[in-house]
Design an enzyme around this catalytic site. Sequence first.
Site, PDB file in Angstrom:
ATOM      1  N   GLU A   1       0.875  -1.170   0.000  1.00 45.32           N
ATOM      2  CA  GLU A   1       0.000   0.000   0.000  1.00 45.32           C
ATOM      3  C   GLU A   1       0.916   1.225   0.000  1.00 45.32           C
ATOM      4  O   GLU A   1       1.746   1.355   0.904  1.00 45.32           O
ATOM      5  CB  GLU A   1      -0.841  -0.032   1.274  1.00 45.32           C
ATOM      6  CG  GLU A   1      -2.084   0.774   1.212  1.00 45.32           C
ATOM      7  CD  GLU A   1      -2.897   0.615   2.507  1.00 45.32           C
ATOM      8  OE1 GLU A   1      -3.710   1.510   2.770  1.00 45.32           O
ATOM      9  OE2 GLU A   1      -2.709  -0.371   3.223  1.00 45.32           O
TER      10      GLU A   1
ATOM     11  N   ARG B   1       4.059 -12.721  10.185  1.00 44.08           N
ATOM     12  CA  ARG B   1       4.779 -11.459   9.995  1.00 44.08           C
ATOM     13  C   ARG B   1       6.096 -11.510  10.730  1.00 44.08           C
ATOM     14  O   ARG B   1       6.236 -12.217  11.734  1.00 44.08           O
ATOM     15  CB  ARG B   1       3.966 -10.301  10.588  1.00 44.08           C
ATOM     16  CG  ARG B   1       2.833  -9.844   9.731  1.00 44.08           C
ATOM     17  CD  ARG B   1       1.998  -8.864  10.509  1.00 44.08           C
ATOM     18  NE  ARG B   1       2.393  -7.481  10.279  1.00 44.08           N
ATOM     19  CZ  ARG B   1       1.885  -6.735   9.305  1.00 44.08           C
ATOM     20  NH1 ARG B   1       1.001  -7.227   8.466  1.00 44.08           N
ATOM     21  NH2 ARG B   1       2.255  -5.481   9.167  1.00 44.08           N
TER      22      ARG B   1
ATOM     23  N   LYS C   1       3.842   0.995   9.463  1.00 40.06           N
ATOM     24  CA  LYS C   1       4.042   2.239   8.740  1.00 40.06           C
ATOM     25  C   LYS C   1       3.466   3.422   9.505  1.00 40.06           C
ATOM     26  O   LYS C   1       4.033   4.508   9.488  1.00 40.06           O
ATOM     27  CB  LYS C   1       3.428   2.144   7.340  1.00 40.06           C
ATOM     28  CG  LYS C   1       4.333   1.422   6.364  1.00 40.06           C
ATOM     29  CD  LYS C   1       3.694   1.315   5.005  1.00 40.06           C
ATOM     30  CE  LYS C   1       2.599   0.296   5.043  1.00 40.06           C
ATOM     31  NZ  LYS C   1       2.066  -0.038   3.710  1.00 40.06           N
TER      32      LYS C   1
HETATM   33  P1  ATP Z   1       2.096  -1.879   8.020  1.00 34.47           P
HETATM   34  O1  ATP Z   1       1.423  -2.475   9.190  1.00 34.47           O
HETATM   35  O2  ATP Z   1       3.553  -1.687   8.209  1.00 34.47           O
HETATM   36  O3  ATP Z   1       1.436  -0.651   7.528  1.00 34.47           O
HETATM   37  P2  ATP Z   1       0.890  -3.353   5.894  1.00 34.47           P
HETATM   38  O4  ATP Z   1       0.613  -4.794   5.985  1.00 34.47           O
HETATM   39  O5  ATP Z   1      -0.259  -2.446   5.960  1.00 34.47           O
HETATM   40  O6  ATP Z   1       2.030  -3.013   6.917  1.00 34.47           O
HETATM   41  P3  ATP Z   1       1.348  -3.308   3.112  1.00 34.47           P
HETATM   42  O7  ATP Z   1       1.927  -2.210   2.310  1.00 34.47           O
HETATM   43  O8  ATP Z   1      -0.071  -3.601   2.946  1.00 34.47           O
HETATM   44  O9  ATP Z   1       1.688  -2.987   4.615  1.00 34.47           O
HETATM   45  O10 ATP Z   1       2.219  -4.606   2.959  1.00 34.47           O
HETATM   46  C1  ATP Z   1       2.571  -5.207   1.746  1.00 34.47           C
HETATM   47  C2  ATP Z   1       2.846  -6.645   2.029  1.00 34.47           C
HETATM   48  O11 ATP Z   1       3.870  -6.780   3.011  1.00 34.47           O
HETATM   49  C3  ATP Z   1       1.634  -7.357   2.560  1.00 34.47           C
HETATM   50  O12 ATP Z   1       1.468  -8.566   1.863  1.00 34.47           O
HETATM   51  C4  ATP Z   1       1.949  -7.605   3.999  1.00 34.47           C
HETATM   52  O13 ATP Z   1       1.383  -8.792   4.423  1.00 34.47           O
HETATM   53  C5  ATP Z   1       3.462  -7.670   4.010  1.00 34.47           C
HETATM   54  N1  ATP Z   1       4.011  -7.261   5.305  1.00 34.47           N
HETATM   55  C6  ATP Z   1       3.866  -6.086   5.932  1.00 34.47           C
HETATM   56  N2  ATP Z   1       4.490  -6.078   7.120  1.00 34.47           N
HETATM   57  C7  ATP Z   1       5.074  -7.298   7.248  1.00 34.47           C
HETATM   58  C8  ATP Z   1       5.879  -7.923   8.258  1.00 34.47           C
HETATM   59  N3  ATP Z   1       6.204  -7.289   9.378  1.00 34.47           N
HETATM   60  N4  ATP Z   1       6.307  -9.187   8.028  1.00 34.47           N
HETATM   61  C9  ATP Z   1       5.984  -9.824   6.892  1.00 34.47           C
HETATM   62  N5  ATP Z   1       5.239  -9.303   5.917  1.00 34.47           N
HETATM   63  C10 ATP Z   1       4.779  -8.051   6.080  1.00 34.47           C
HETATM   64 MG    MG Z   2      -1.876  -3.251   4.410  1.00 29.29          MG
END
Ligand code: ATP
Ligand code: MG
Length: 560
Positions: free
Chosen positions: A39, A264, A274
């Site tokens: 995202e 994760r 983020k």
């Molecule tokens: P955040 O909580 O940091 O905002 P998010 O999941 O909203 O993370 P996205 O941009 O949607 O962030 O993530 C893109 C991909 O990265 C998704 O498939 C998500 O599952 C994966 N991802 C995000 N954080 C982690 C993590 N700590 N470990 C493994 N995969 C992750």
């Molecule tokens: Mg997300």
Amino acid sequence: MEERNRPESKNFIEAFIEEDIAPGGQYEGQTVHTRFPPEPNGYLHIGHCKALCIDFGTAEKFGGMCNLRMDDTNPTKEDVEFVEAIQQDIKWLGFTWEDRFYYGSDYFEKDYEYAVELIKKGLAYVCELTPEEFKEFRGDVDTPAKSPWRDRPVEESLDLFARMRAGEFEDNQYTLRAKIDLASGNFNMRDPVIYRIRHMHHHRQGDKWCIYPMYDFAHPIQDALEGITHSLCSLEFENHRPLYNWVVENVSVPHKPRQIEFARLGIDHTVLSKRKLRNLVETGVVSGWDDPRMPTLCGLRRRGYTPKSIRNFCERVGVAKSPNTIPYAFLEFCLREDLNETAQRVMAVLKPIKLTITNYPEGQSETMVVENNPNRPVDGSRAVTFSRNLWIEAYDFLAQPVPKYKRLYPEGPECRLKGAYLIKCTGYVTDEEGNVTEVLATYDPESRGGDPADGRKVKGATIHWVDAATAVDAEVRQYDNLFLDADPDAAGKDYLACLNPNSLEVLTGCKVEAGLKTSDVPSYQFMRLGYFCKDSKDSSEDHLVFNRSVSLKDSFKPTV
Ligand code: ATP
Ligand code: MG
């Protein structure tokens, strides 16, 4: 790492995929196709690296493909700055999406068509519950949810949905809900909202839309339209998988991808969200997304991390189904391991005191040729000057020695100046307040290169130095954990209250070899001190700035 190619060390995702593409499997003979769907509302962090290594890495292992797709379904927060940074970071890690770069929002028209298809099939309806009523009618484990609009005639829903799109209604006045099961034990299946009204500008679509699909509806459609076979995502989507499957089963998409979830990545002493990282930037706790203390890819890069060290880290952390928090020290271990191979050895003095070799002729100077990296002769050697006045670390001298101290003190042991000569401390000079301002020593002219001509044992330590006649000044930034608390990311914890007030130490007036002014290798090992790199933003020939990437000493005993 070779271990991973052995069949028994296959992770569970790889094992599933292998079954799926084998004869009789649901994707028999097909090319494995994954995607990474960030995202664009922030910079990528080390947690995303794990997902990247799984998404791109798994495709690579199976000779498949991985798409990069900006998940910009939600109109509120996207930013071009983030889209570009994400691409740059992924390339830097060494992954490629070739020409398969997409935006989730490019499928809005398709999403709309599929929503209409669901309505026509009697599988979706326009609901008029207000957000408050929605909560009230949600039910609980024992009570099914309710919606008085569930049996709204298809024609009426079609008409209302078209008018939602046309902008006739206000935000939240209507929603489109999938008609699944109001009594489901999985709340995601209780007639989830799949479209909502939001009169908002979209960074790519402009004002074309005022209804936006929910992620749980849009994501499976995006995957299916791109021909994704395996949609790999983190564990929080596990409960959403039934809905994912329901969508691909019930709309006429050309492919039916399979969602597989993994745990994760968490790392101690930092936050990997983020939202929280953005807050650190916006409140000025750090200097930006690329502050070298940040667990973002751009922060790690600026700190001196290499793509190899990060990929090795992710590889070794492995792919598990249970949540895991990895010590930050393990990330450092992986960096140290890589830099030990590649970093150029140089000498730098961070807290300098002057050393005068009293029996070395004034005005004389000589050049020592030293190897840049004993591990890699191909890296060649360089010239380092030596003369009567040198800089050494203040802690390498004590006026009054403590027990077991093997460095310089008056009448102390013979010490080796790395790559130069053997010296003995003969005294020191103080200022009016009694502070030591200069250390005095004599050298053995017969020990050029640092070894005694007669083979006698050198009892003192080997210490590093730089020639005062040629040394240049530098600023050195040393970093420590951003958070004192091991788990600042824990739910409900006030992470801002756990900050480490000493996470940045700035040293000025450090003395480094003259050659560092113009050299541009990515990493240095400052002898006895650690691995350092020039700061990509603030360092210039007139004002050298080095970041400590990682210290030399290894407090981490690998168990992973
Ligand atoms: P955040 O909580 O940091 O905002 P998010 O999941 O909203 O993370 P996205 O941009 O949607 O962030 O993530 C893109 C991909 O990265 C998704 O498939 C998500 O599952 C994966 N991802 C995000 N954080 C982690 C993590 N700590 N470990 C493994 N995969 C992750
Ligand atoms: Mg997300």
